[in-house]
Design an enzyme around this catalytic site. Structure first.
Site, PDB file in Angstrom:
ATOM      1  N   LYS A   1     -40.184 -34.062  28.330  1.00 30.38           N
ATOM      2  CA  LYS A   1     -39.440 -33.375  29.395  1.00 30.38           C
ATOM      3  C   LYS A   1     -38.317 -32.521  28.793  1.00 30.38           C
ATOM      4  O   LYS A   1     -38.033 -31.413  29.257  1.00 30.38           O
ATOM      5  CB  LYS A   1     -38.850 -34.397  30.376  1.00 30.38           C
ATOM      6  CG  LYS A   1     -37.911 -33.810  31.430  1.00 30.38           C
ATOM      7  CD  LYS A   1     -38.594 -32.749  32.265  1.00 30.38           C
ATOM      8  CE  LYS A   1     -37.813 -32.281  33.481  1.00 30.38           C
ATOM      9  NZ  LYS A   1     -36.398 -32.227  33.429  1.00 30.38           N
TER      10      LYS A   1
ATOM     11  N   MET B   1     -33.110 -35.307  44.161  1.00 31.13           N
ATOM     12  CA  MET B   1     -34.400 -35.694  43.612  1.00 31.13           C
ATOM     13  C   MET B   1     -34.866 -37.033  44.204  1.00 31.13           C
ATOM     14  O   MET B   1     -35.961 -37.134  44.757  1.00 31.13           O
ATOM     15  CB  MET B   1     -34.312 -35.808  42.084  1.00 31.13           C
ATOM     16  CG  MET B   1     -34.024 -34.493  41.370  1.00 31.13           C
ATOM     17  SD  MET B   1     -35.372 -33.284  41.526  1.00 31.13           S
ATOM     18  CE  MET B   1     -36.613 -34.021  40.452  1.00 31.13           C
ATOM     19  N   GLY B   2     -34.040 -38.064  44.068  1.00 30.15           N
ATOM     20  CA  GLY B   2     -34.441 -39.405  44.500  1.00 30.15           C
ATOM     21  C   GLY B   2     -34.749 -39.484  45.986  1.00 30.15           C
ATOM     22  O   GLY B   2     -35.713 -40.145  46.399  1.00 30.15           O
TER      23      GLY B   2
ATOM     24  N   GLU C   1     -38.067 -23.873  29.161  1.00 25.61           N
ATOM     25  CA  GLU C   1     -37.558 -23.271  30.400  1.00 25.61           C
ATOM     26  C   GLU C   1     -36.352 -22.370  30.109  1.00 25.61           C
ATOM     27  O   GLU C   1     -36.265 -21.247  30.610  1.00 25.61           O
ATOM     28  CB  GLU C   1     -37.177 -24.412  31.339  1.00 25.61           C
ATOM     29  CG  GLU C   1     -36.545 -24.027  32.641  1.00 25.61           C
ATOM     30  CD  GLU C   1     -35.948 -25.273  33.319  1.00 25.61           C
ATOM     31  OE1 GLU C   1     -36.618 -26.331  33.365  1.00 25.61           O
ATOM     32  OE2 GLU C   1     -34.786 -25.198  33.775  1.00 25.61           O
TER      33      GLU C   1
END
Lengths: 326, 326, 326, 326
Positions: free
Chosen positions: D190, D11-12, D197
């Site tokens: 989130k 991700m980062g 999800e």
């Protein structure tokens, strides 16, 4: 190409319209003359009676029934089965129980007729977006009506193409319709589609309920949030893992009124959610989510349940509890 | 043997009574003087204030707290912990969260005191039937209070003995109490007990609901039965696989009023059902039934849910459905 | 009184035995001659063939079928229906689907015969404890076989009597059997009984799993307990809210081997758990717990599921996750 | 604008890359020098040590932590909190538990620092599609980093705009990011996103399992279908109510291998599914579907469960059943 559209409700009316738009000749029939008149203004040929239709169609005639599942479909199927001529094709585009297809297909075959079942998704948006269709029936007959299916289907649109490892010819499924198997297979797949729909809807519904109740006054203040559900539904539409067309609809609803106050909270269910559980049980497939989604709808329709009363009766029995709900 | 019973509500009052009946000396305290007076009529010695209790007890003193879980237990535990003398034993017989036991035990130990947690089942029937107890804490201290535990416990009664393959000495568990492990273990086991209770209650509740709704007018006549729920609950008590004490309570309730009309259907939940789910998630154990039982109680307490409203909003969005509940 | 017992398996053999013990004349038949021979040693009269039975019974003859539900019951019912004489009574004591009773009852009535369905609980313990029975059928016929039902039933035993507000005559249900309604009602009630049984069993199973997994090495040490499940099951049998006959059986199993290592963890389901869901869906009754209990059994029988594979495929798709299970 | 990206995993690393592409100056740090080197090739400035970063950034410095939730985030947050200077902003873009945000925010505030939590969805596709972001924290700080958020976000794209009844200014949520509330609110939203999800994924998974098992050999032949799951996933992408990005991923997976044979069926879960249940229980919101989805993952990771063994033990106890799984 010419066909008869029988049943001109929200679905059938729009499908007739879409077919006319794409150059098909449509004989339109409904027991409500106003619906027929409406279809005629859209370019269809009206039929005042089922009995006159056979003479209005070339051979083999194509009868597309677009009726509510259940008794009406059964009744009209019988009538059309009686009127139709050898080699004709009868399509059931409604949400019939797939096991009924097995019987109907057999019954029609004995009369020299061919049965096709088409599960249709797309709702009131289908006129514009096209109809996603799942089809069951004999190869030859399904191939015969392919131009109709293609005209009703959404087509590939702007949806990104799925990479497939082996080179293959044109992929019917990319057009938005697919021949799933023999009679019954179309409605079977459509039924599972709706079962999934129930589960997805319930997943969203529970999630948004958690968001909304986070403002509850009985939570400690630092754990309380006043969340803007409209913003959240909108932001999830872009780039998130849970984006979907159902979420688009949620965003539309919440943009109008975050409290959803015009909805009473009583939720109907059509047969397909129920039949999906039935199919899963036949196969011994665990379907905790699909079943829970159905049961939530059942529960929504009663003010309180006898089950809940019995829980209180037991609590009173062993603990002397008189319920003071939290 | 002598002890202080602190908290004389439905549970503590009866436990003090049972102990007096069995020859124990009980110092009874409650913040409500009427409850103390009542205990005195049953043979206990009243205490007007927590502060006077230490001088009324031999060393090591035994303080048995029988208070509602949460703030009150925390507050009184702090007070008693401040008053008690080195070596004293403090018992929490309430329905405390077992993780709080871990902290309290440590805090009391630092003060030279010993903590014991006792999870108690039996409800308002315990005075007569005895209390089923699950105990956590240091061996020596639990052994020290054994006479009290034995007096409160139901004893073997007429319950058939379980055959055990290896010859073993006396079996504590047959007496209706058991030392489960270190501090916290008693409340942990009691918590799971209640989790199971939720699941069993819900199983009965759903089953009886099916029986009751079989009389629904919208079912085909030959599939409709008017069943006598009182008879059925009674017959299941004898020889059937699902006989249980909960079923006995159901039979009592239904014999009184088959419609259970005095129960609104709103069902409270105490913390233990929730904590059970928490424990299961920590351990990655699937607990579909225990969770569903808890959620049914949540649902029972709202007239309609935002989740349900959102389902209707989606249905309206894709199908133009305006809910006309079935 | 005389009757024929057809089917001498675990259930039928013991029922014939119990009836003989209570002074009934039993004509015993099974397709396995060894089973017939065994029944004869217990005092029954053996029949070598179905066809000879009609002449061995007084009129009206009573045929009690005790066979596995499904094809065998159907086949033998047809045969007996062919052999029986006007006015005879045919009892189905197996676990048949109640909707089949409706058809069978009609078919037999057309032949002048009377059908009774009896749902039987009690398992292998019934010989000793008696059989809990739920009965469907015409009043007159059920009354006619009352002596048989009473002999098979457990009787009131030592179970505490339920207080009933209004003075009433003898209460059949207290004897452990009850006439629930017309044909099919007996099996319907028995089906729901088994549905509840599934839910209760799953509630216990999940609870004990939480207790067992509390010893997991990946939990922080202070949150870990090594619990003695045998002790815990035993202690809950006395005075606790969750005492039941199922718990007695758990205590027996755990006293033998706490690890239950002889059980693979694959759990069969008979039809009744499935039919219960079907009945609930017909009635729109939410049965989250009963359904989850059934699905847990389905899941137990596969090593891994396609559903789970698909979850991993999605996780790989959006996150590049390769599953390294925790 | 300049910031430090700390943590350059899947991700980062991509987020740093996207920011550089959009003209931001990024100081890149990871404890793995190879990851730093990789980021440098993409245009970032490498930092060899956390300690050197403060001097590389203008005031107020922006530290964006993109680390696995849990101990590592906690550790690095402490370190960065120690190094940062008054007025600096520390962003946690990982999947931290929102209740930890409350503590961290307080702790940082005491040091004159500002905390922002950003829940990020989008997975490995985010570099290209942009990242959907849910943000919590003080207004001023969130406004300050707005250019960064806007650069990372997907933007409106081709997604149809939601009609809003009242004229309003620019709608942040349409850009794919939204400021949800104070510290913790971003991760809270989130978390619920991920809970949904789980539920959606499980709904698809169960549905496709039903489709697949319809080919089971023990079903009657006329009720058996061999369905092409790849075709079906593809057709549902167009015009159907259940189209979604998750379905796109399913179509990709099934186009590659319909049997999904490279997936073992053991499915991990990150914390967010669990925390969602926790949040729902705090609010007394029934979440049957979200919980069932989590439990299915738990179950997927064990070969058999103790719960299942106990079911068999009970079945053996009352019925003498030795399991011969169907």
């Amino acid at each position: 190409m010419k066909l008869a559209m029988i049943g001109l409700g929200r679905m059938g009316g729009n499908m007739a319209h879409r077919l006319v738009q794409q150059g098909f000749e449509v004989v339109a029939y409904d027991r409500d003359p106003a619906a027929v008149a409406e279809a005629v203004t859209k370019g269809a040929t009206g039929a005042s009676d089922l009995a006159v239709i056979p003479d209005m169609l070339p051979s083999p005639a194509i009868y597309w029934l677009m009726l509510p599942a259940g008794e009406i479909t059964e009744k009209v199927m019988r009538e059309v089965g009686g009127l139709a001529r050898e080699g004709d094709i009868i399509v059931d585009g409604g949400n019939s129980f797939w096991k009924h297809d097995l019987e109907r297909s057999k019954w029609l075959k004995e009369r020299g007729l061919t049965f096709i079942d088409v599960g249709v998704s797309g709702g009131v948006w289908g006129l514009e977006r096209g109809y996603c269709m799942m089809i069951g029936g004999d190869d030859a007959a399904v191939k015969h009506i392919d131009p109709i299916l293609r005209a009703l289907a959404p087509g590939p649109g702007t949806i990104p193409r799925t990479h497939r490892p082996k080179t293959q010819g044109e992929w019917q499924a990319e057009m938005g319709y697919v021949h799933c198997g023999p009679a019954g297979a179309g409605h079977f797949v459509k039924m599972v589609h709706n079962g999934i729909e129930y589960g997805m809807m319930q997943a969203y519904a529970e999630g948004f309920d958690i968001l909304k109740q986070r403002a509850k006054q009985d939570l400690p203040e630092e754990m309380r949030f006043e969340l803007n559900l409209s913003d959240i539904s909108e932001v999830w539409r872009r780039g998130s893992v849970i984006s979907s067309w159902l979420l688009d609809l949620i965003a539309i609803a919440l943009a109008g009124d975050q409290s959803l106050s015009k909805f009473s909270g009583k939720v109907a269910d059509s047969g397909e959610g129920r039949w999906t559980i039935d199919a899963a049980i036949e196969e011994a497939v665990p379907v905790d989510v699909l079943a829970a989604a159905l049961f939530a709808r059942f529960r929504s329709r009663v003010e309180f349940s006898f089950a809940d009363q019995l829980l209180s009766a037991m609590r009173f029995g062993f603990g002397g509890h008189v319920e003071v709900p939290q």
